[in-house]
Design a protein around this motif. Structure first.
Motif, PDB file in Angstrom:
ATOM      1  N   ALA A 224       2.963   7.777 -34.284  1.00 16.12           N
ATOM      2  CA  ALA A 224       1.674   8.375 -34.348  1.00 16.12           C
ATOM      3  C   ALA A 224       1.954   9.519 -33.294  1.00 16.12           C
ATOM      4  O   ALA A 224       1.797   9.191 -31.992  1.00 16.12           O
ATOM      5  N   ILE A 225       1.936  10.816 -33.608  1.00 14.79           N
ATOM      6  CA  ILE A 225       2.219  11.823 -32.796  1.00 14.79           C
ATOM      7  C   ILE A 225       1.226  13.057 -32.911  1.00 14.79           C
ATOM      8  O   ILE A 225       0.697  13.366 -34.005  1.00 14.79           O
TER       9      ILE A 225
ATOM     10  N   ILE B  74       2.873   5.966 -29.822  1.00 13.30           N
ATOM     11  CA  ILE B  74       2.083   7.110 -29.716  1.00 13.30           C
ATOM     12  C   ILE B  74       2.516   7.689 -28.464  1.00 13.30           C
ATOM     13  O   ILE B  74       2.862   7.450 -27.488  1.00 13.30           O
ATOM     14  N   THR B  75       2.742   9.235 -28.982  1.00 10.08           N
ATOM     15  CA  THR B  75       3.304  10.261 -27.995  1.00 10.08           C
ATOM     16  C   THR B  75       3.236  11.604 -28.442  1.00 10.08           C
ATOM     17  O   THR B  75       2.461  11.754 -29.558  1.00 10.08           O
TER      18      THR B  75
ATOM     19  N   ARG C  86       3.222   9.767 -38.871  1.00 13.38           N
ATOM     20  CA  ARG C  86       1.715  10.442 -39.013  1.00 13.38           C
ATOM     21  C   ARG C  86       1.177  11.387 -37.793  1.00 13.38           C
ATOM     22  O   ARG C  86       1.593  11.139 -36.707  1.00 13.38           O
ATOM     23  N   GLN C  87       0.358  12.225 -38.135  1.00 11.81           N
ATOM     24  CA  GLN C  87      -0.115  13.345 -37.381  1.00 11.81           C
ATOM     25  C   GLN C  87      -1.344  12.446 -36.614  1.00 11.81           C
ATOM     26  O   GLN C  87      -2.234  12.146 -37.399  1.00 11.81           O
ATOM     27  N   LEU C  88      -1.325  12.399 -35.466  1.00 13.92           N
ATOM     28  CA  LEU C  88      -2.645  11.932 -34.750  1.00 13.92           C
ATOM     29  C   LEU C  88      -3.325  13.281 -34.044  1.00 13.92           C
ATOM     30  O   LEU C  88      -2.827  13.967 -33.553  1.00 13.92           O
ATOM     31  N   ASN C  89      -4.564  12.936 -34.304  1.00 15.78           N
ATOM     32  CA  ASN C  89      -5.562  14.230 -33.876  1.00 15.78           C
ATOM     33  C   ASN C  89      -5.716  14.239 -32.472  1.00 15.78           C
ATOM     34  O   ASN C  89      -5.448  13.117 -31.832  1.00 15.78           O
ATOM     35  N   SER C  90      -6.343  15.328 -31.842  1.00 11.62           N
ATOM     36  CA  SER C  90      -6.274  15.254 -30.395  1.00 11.62           C
ATOM     37  C   SER C  90      -7.315  14.140 -29.748  1.00 11.62           C
ATOM     38  O   SER C  90      -7.462  13.982 -28.602  1.00 11.62           O
ATOM     39  N   GLU C  91      -8.414  13.816 -30.612  1.00 13.91           N
ATOM     40  CA  GLU C  91      -9.234  12.961 -29.939  1.00 13.91           C
ATOM     41  C   GLU C  91      -8.743  11.382 -30.219  1.00 13.91           C
ATOM     42  O   GLU C  91      -9.490  10.447 -29.916  1.00 13.91           O
ATOM     43  N   LEU C  92      -7.817  11.196 -31.001  1.00 15.71           N
ATOM     44  CA  LEU C  92      -7.379   9.948 -31.172  1.00 15.71           C
ATOM     45  C   LEU C  92      -8.191   9.311 -32.303  1.00 15.71           C
ATOM     46  O   LEU C  92      -8.110   8.140 -32.532  1.00 15.71           O
ATOM     47  N   SER C  93      -9.282  10.096 -32.935  1.00 19.82           N
ATOM     48  CA  SER C  93     -10.388   9.210 -33.676  1.00 19.82           C
ATOM     49  C   SER C  93      -9.867   8.869 -35.039  1.00 19.82           C
ATOM     50  O   SER C  93     -10.528   8.048 -35.545  1.00 19.82           O
TER      51      SER C  93
END
Length: 570
Positions: free
Chosen positions: A338-339, A279-280, A360-367
């Motif tokens: 997870a970026i 995760i970064t 995969r695209q990680l959203n800003s809230e990590l939801s």
């Protein structure tokens, strides 16, 4: 474990997995081709070219055989090379026919995702055979998921949100496995200039400019070994604090390699599907970037953890992408990137070079983290790819996937959109193009799986011409003309006085050495009954009592080999 032994002719194309029946069909198939060719007037390639040696004959094709029966044919020697059916019709006993046969032993291992587990093959140069390898995912397969998290200052909000993600991910993954483990580690960057600020105050607290306290920069810190205790995972994450560095790229790939190779410290289970979640929100440094900090020693690909800290972060370069991929494959690890933000495109560009990885695209809230992990896991399992883990000179391996829907593409070694509990079969063709010394092993491994198929391969490079027991003298005919078939039994009595004190075997071996401690037959032949039988090469002739001479190493002068020196005339 079930053991099946059979012999098939090289060049046959097995289709079913009932091996004994397949062996019979393969032989019948080749004999049928030979009979049909002889009846329809198709050119017989076994006699089309003059073959004066057994080895030359066998290279013409799998349907060709060499009759070494002593009483067979007093005509020209090449008549001994013909279709196997023709040789039998002309009176050659089948026990005295040398052919390109393949000896294959298959061991079926049960309760495994991969079958067969072991295969033993014996092939001659010019011969090949095929076998079927099945890959089947077991139900409720154990899963290990290690979280490798960027703890640089820009990730402060994400770190807080990650506290509650462990339970959510475990709930999602419970649909796929009841045996699930979590682990956790963090990274920032190499703690050397210009990657971090080396001012004494900044070394202690990289976040002093923000009037807050944070952890010193580090290449990789292992925090929690894999465990099924969700509460323990959450507490470990809650204790983490952010850090800071100066440049934009982080040391993610450096930390990734340590997680992959430090198997015992991380707690990877041999029987589990291994997932590494990175995760970064930034790019990662590559190998040569380290030189900006004066670090020039290449990464050795080994584990360097002491007290859970990566000790060689300031000593070795970031790993090359090739080294990283090798270690991930070697340790059967699937990577999930997870970026957050636009850096996702950089990681997607890596995927063609990284088998068993997804981004995969990680959203800003990590939801969407739980959904992301589940989706990536399903995507990884839906693609089954078989690779050769090692390559051997003179041996080729061709793999064609037979997907569950029955589709095949020659040369395609993977299937996509594979559903749970479906079996993917691979038609693996193995052939030998040249002689080699000793036994070799070919390792076939599905990407991301811990199981392997080990193929033990031995190559018979000379015609043995061994008749049935009690007819050993039949294989010693015509030694001068047919050196491929001159293997004879050694004399029972040793008359050489210098050998009387030695064992017969030792005596005979020493007779094949030009000088003591020199290679037997100059490493260019085999020692048979105290005499060297020199290998045949494409470059030219190898000869001499100890195979020490040849007609291709010495240079030509004015059109003559070795300037006309007659001492090199074999």
């Amino acid at each position: 474990m079930e053991l099946r032994i059979f012999v098939i002719a090289a060049g046959s194309l097995p289709k079913a997995r009932n091996f004994p029946a397949k062996a019979i069909l393969s032989v019948v198939h080749i004999l049928a081709i030979a009979v049909t060719a002889s009846r329809t007037g198709v050119k017989n390639k076994c006699t089309a070219e003059k073959a004066n040696r057994c080895s030359e004959c066998l290279l013409l094709g799998p349907e060709c055989g060499w009759c070494f029966q002593k009483e067979f044919s007093d005509e020209s020697l090449h008549k001994r090379c013909d279709l196997i059916t023709n040789l039998i019709q002309k009176g050659c006993d089948s026990d005295f026919i040398e052919s390109l046969d393949v000896k294959k032993i298959v061991e079926e291992e049960k309760n495994s995702q991969l079958a067969p587990g072991k295969v033993s093959l014996q092939l001659r140069p010019g011969g090949e055979t095929s076998l079927i390898v099945d890959v089947h995912q077991l139900k409720n397969y154990p899963v290990d998921l290690y979280h490798l998290v960027d703890t640089s200052a820009s990730m402060v909000t994400n770190l807080e949100r990650l506290h509650s993600m462990g339970y959510s991910v475990s709930q999602r993954m419970a649909k796929h496995s009841s045996d699930f483990q979590f682990g956790f580690g963090s990274f920032v960057d190499k703690p050397v200039s210009p990657f971090i600020n080396i001012h004494p105050e900044k070394l202690i607290n990289p976040c002093s400019v923000y009037e807050t306290s944070c952890h010193p920069a580090h290449g990789f810190m292992h925090v929690l070994s894999l465990t099924d205790n969700i509460t323990e995972f959450r507490e470990a994450v809650e204790k983490q604090t952010i850090s800071g560095n100066e440049d934009t790229p982080e040391g993610g790939l450096d930390a990734l390699l340590q997680v992959a190779v430090c198997e015992s410290q991380i707690g990877w289970r041999k029987e589990a599907k291994r997932l590494l979640l990175l995760i970064t929100d930034q790019l990662s440094h590559l190998a040569l970037d380290s030189r900006l900090g004066g670090i020039v020693l290449p990464n050795d690909g080994n584990c360097h953890l002491k007290d859970n800290m990566y000790t060689h972060s300031t000593v070795m370069e970031h790993p090359s992408l090739g080294l990283l991929v090798d270690k991930l494959l070697e340790n059967s690890i699937h990577v999930i990137f997870a970026i957050q933000g636009p850096s996702i495109n950089w990681y997607k560009d890596l995927l063609p070079l990284m088998p068993g990885a997804v981004a995969r695209q990680l959203n800003s809230e990590l939801s969407n983290l739980s959904e992301l992990v589940e989706g990536a896991y399903q995507a990884l399992l839906s693609e089954v790819e078989l690779q050769v883990d090692n390559h051997i000179n003179g041996v080729y391996v061709n793999i064609t996937a037979i997907c569950p829907n029955g589709s095949t593409i020659p040369g395609q070694n993977k299937c996509r959109n594979v559903k749970a509990n479906e079996t993917v079969s691979f038609n693996v063709t193995i052939g030998v193009t040249e002689c080699y010394e000793g036994d070799k092993s070919i390792i076939l491994k599905p990407v991301g799986y811990n199981e392997t198929t080990i193929i033990s391969l031995s190559s018979t490079c000379t015609c043995q011409c061994k008749g049935p027991k009690g007819h050993e003298s039949g294989r010693c005919f015509n030694k001068e003309i047919d050196p491929d078939c001159r293997l004879c039994q050694c004399e029972d009595n040793i008359t050489n006085s210098s050998c009387r004190a030695l064992s017969q075997e030792q005596c005979l071996i020493e007779s094949c050495q030009q000088y003591k401690d020199q290679p037997v037959c100059s490493n260019r032949g085999i020692c048979n009954c105290g005499k060297c039988l020199c290998y045949q090469t494409k470059l030219g002739r190898v000869f001499g009592k100890y195979c020490e001479l040849d007609d291709f190493s010495c240079p030509y002068h004015q059109g003559q080999l070795c300037a006309g020196d007659s001492s090199f005339d074999g």
